[in-house]
Design a protein around this motif. Sequence first.
Motif: not given
Length: 267
Positions: A203-209
Amino acid sequence: FAVFQLVMLSLNIVFMFSLPLWSWFFNDYLGLMEVSCNTPADAITCGDGSNYTEIAMRLNRILDGQYVGCSCEEGFLADWACAANQPRFSLSYFIGSAPGTGMLAALSAWPIISSWLYNPISIILARGDSSVDVATATKVACYSQIVFQVFYGAFMINTLCVVPEVHGVVVPIFIVALIVHFSTIGYAFGGVSTVRGRCIIATAVIGTVAVLVGFFWPVSSSWFGQHAFWLGEVVGLSSGFAVAPILTYCDTMVELPTTPLAPQESE
């Protein structure tokens, strides 16, 4: 409480992803722009290069015999017809009016409260998980949560129209704090070796990207060139808001140990 959190998360996502629609609904369909927008159409420039006067004529935006539009801090939400006096659309642009700021504050309060009440570190301690450095994780998670709370509030106070310089500083800070917070929580839950850890990190990766793609996407007159930054912000913030409600819901399915810890003998 878990169901309530998911409902409020859903309302946040619907609100943020539908901001252009809400802008049209309140400003044009309900006619609120007639009482809240009075900037002459020829004083407004569009991010995509469109002629705003032509837009006002097409939408029949007339006040006291002249064509008008919604500039900074005007309208129930910022104008959907084009990015008025801005290079592109953004979340900050849409909620720059008083009602818009209030709506986002009211809705986002619940996911933020969830992240404080849930306190994943406490659940890790309750399970007796010694596979992670709980002490360090606790400090980083708590400090990053505080930084996010302070600067997210500053983001609400220092709107894009009123103090753009301050706004441009506080937004990256609260975004980085949110990324650090949930990356730490993901680590504390076991990282990629556990389902919860993978869920949080993903979830954090998706949001950051999403935020990075939206920020660096070239501004152009195309629909995506105008809306990419807004979409990236919405996906990023929605991802951050989603973590605590999802974990809370998951933990309603898990029975935590009920046996209290034995008191330590005094030396």
